[in-house]
Design an enzyme around this catalytic site. Structure first.
Site, short mmCIF file in Angstrom:
data_model
loop_
_atom_site.label_atom_id
_atom_site.label_comp_id
_atom_site.label_asym_id
_atom_site.label_seq_id
_atom_site.Cartn_x
_atom_site.Cartn_y
_atom_site.Cartn_z
N HIS A 148 0.88 -1.18 0.00
CA HIS A 148 0.00 0.00 0.00
C HIS A 148 0.91 1.22 0.00
CE1 HIS A 148 -3.45 -2.58 1.16
NE2 HIS A 148 -2.49 -3.30 1.72
N GLU B 232 -7.20 -12.38 6.23
CA GLU B 232 -6.12 -11.81 7.05
C GLU B 232 -6.60 -11.90 8.50
OE1 GLU B 232 -5.60 -7.57 6.50
OE2 GLU B 232 -3.63 -7.55 7.46
N ASP C 7 3.48 -5.13 2.52
CA ASP C 7 2.21 -4.54 2.97
C ASP C 7 2.35 -3.03 3.27
OD1 ASP C 7 -0.50 -4.81 3.35
OD2 ASP C 7 -0.39 -5.90 5.24
#
Ligand code: HPA
Ligand code: ZN
Length: 341
Positions: free
Chosen positions: A21, A202, A280
């Site tokens: 991200h 997740e 991430d």
């Protein structure tokens, strides 16, 4: 393998990052610099007090801070600087291909134009391609804590710019926001030519992984940690070669697992699942690609063959052309074949 050797081996692997991200690569130093030039005051009065807040009990506690940090991004230059800093960093780690997420709603909901966000990110990616030889794809993520109607608005905003965007994803608070909430907008996104991925399994249950495949028709799952809870799903991931993009340091930071030693990725590799390692939100979770590889390899005592498989899987799972995949995979194999400790 001796740990210094392991570190050196990992540093040299040609890598693809598929789960990143861009707002999660926002390092505190750059955040404070951009806040200063935009005359925005942060809730924290120093870099160290901001970093002290990076102790998360779960995904939501992280998201609250992550969205707060993103508020200082206003101008195209800010998005450009954020993306460029990420590319410089991963270039130093031998990352040669990236497929990155951005969260348009985090910005458009504050009155920032979609085009400003997109072009800042895109221009940096384009420069990275020219100057750093890093190829890229760009994925627009819908925030799942918001409504499907809001996601549709974002889709509509993106359409005039769809030549710059390769796919759509689904992120933010997973629990209580199942894939089923976004079926229509994913269908419409596919009609516009976007490729489809989603975060699933997740924090959420294994059902969310199945539903992301069945109802959203995604071709790749982000995280997917919980897939081992369902043997039938495992068979399907294998049969259809559905990739999982795992983020080990994120999983520890957000308490998805207690310790890296408990990470399911080795079991996934043993089963032949197309699992790979990514970072991430590296500015928040203590490491970029090399640190994710290194800490995971150390905790699980992964061997050279397993590390090579992880690197190959990432290229295999990417949206590169068949020919580019083959070229990168050959390079990975050559690297391991000729690496001597
Ligand atoms: N999960 C869900 N949403 C996110 C994440 C994550 O790890 N990082 C940024 N948005
Ligand atoms: Zn993520």
């Amino acid at each position: 393998m001796h740990l210094p050797h392991l570190r050196k081996l990992i540093e040299g692997i040609p890598k693809a990052e598929l789960h990143l991200h861009i707002e999660g690569s926002f390092e505190p130093e750059l955040m404070f610099e951009i806040a200063r030039r935009n005359n925005i005051s942060l809730k924290y009065d120093s870099i160290s007090s901001l970093k002290d807040a990076y102790r998360f009990g779960n995904l939501q506690e992280f998201l609250d801070i992550y969205y707060e940090g993103a508020q200082v991004l206003i101008h195209e230059q800010d998005f450009y600087d954020l993306t460029w800093a990420y590319l410089i960093k991963v270039h130093s780690q031998n990352v040669v291909h990236v497929e990155i997420f951005f969260d348009p709603q985090t910005h458009t909901d504050r009155g920032i134009e979609f085009e400003v966000v997109l072009m800042g990110i895109y221009k940096a990616l384009e420069k990275g391609k020219q100057e750093l030889n890093i190829s890229f794809r760009l994925i627009m993520s819908y925030l799942r804590h918001l409504s499907e109607e809001a996601a549709f608005k974002t889709l509509n905003m993106s359409v005039p710019f769809k030549q710059y965007i390769d796919g759509v994803g689904l992120d933010s608070s997973e629990l209580g926001n199942p894939p089923a909430k976004f079926v229509s907008v994913f269908k419409a996104s596919a009609k516009h030519g976007y490729k489809l991925v989603a975060h699933a399994g997740e924090e959420g249950p294994v059902d969310y992984i199945r539903d992301a495949l069945d109802t959203l028709k995604v071709e790749r799952i982000d995280h997917g940690n919980r897939c081992l809870d369902d043997g039938t799903l495992i068979d399907r991931l294998l049969y259809k070669s559905i990739p999982l993009t795992l983020c080990p340091l994120s999983n520890v930071a957000l308490k998805v697992i207690e310790r890296l030693e408990d990470h399911p990725i080795e079991k996934m590799l043993d089963l032949g699942i197309l699992a790979s390692i990514h970072s991430d939100d590296p500015a928040y979770f203590g490491g970029y690609m090399n640190e994710n590889y290194y800490e995971t390899a150390r905790a699980l005592n992964l061997n050279k063959g397993q590390l090579m498989q992880l690197a190959i899987n990432a290229f295999e799972a990417s949206w590169l052309s068949k020919a580019s995949k083959a070229k990168h995979i050959d390079r990975v194999k050559h690297y391991f074949d000729t690496y001597n400790v």
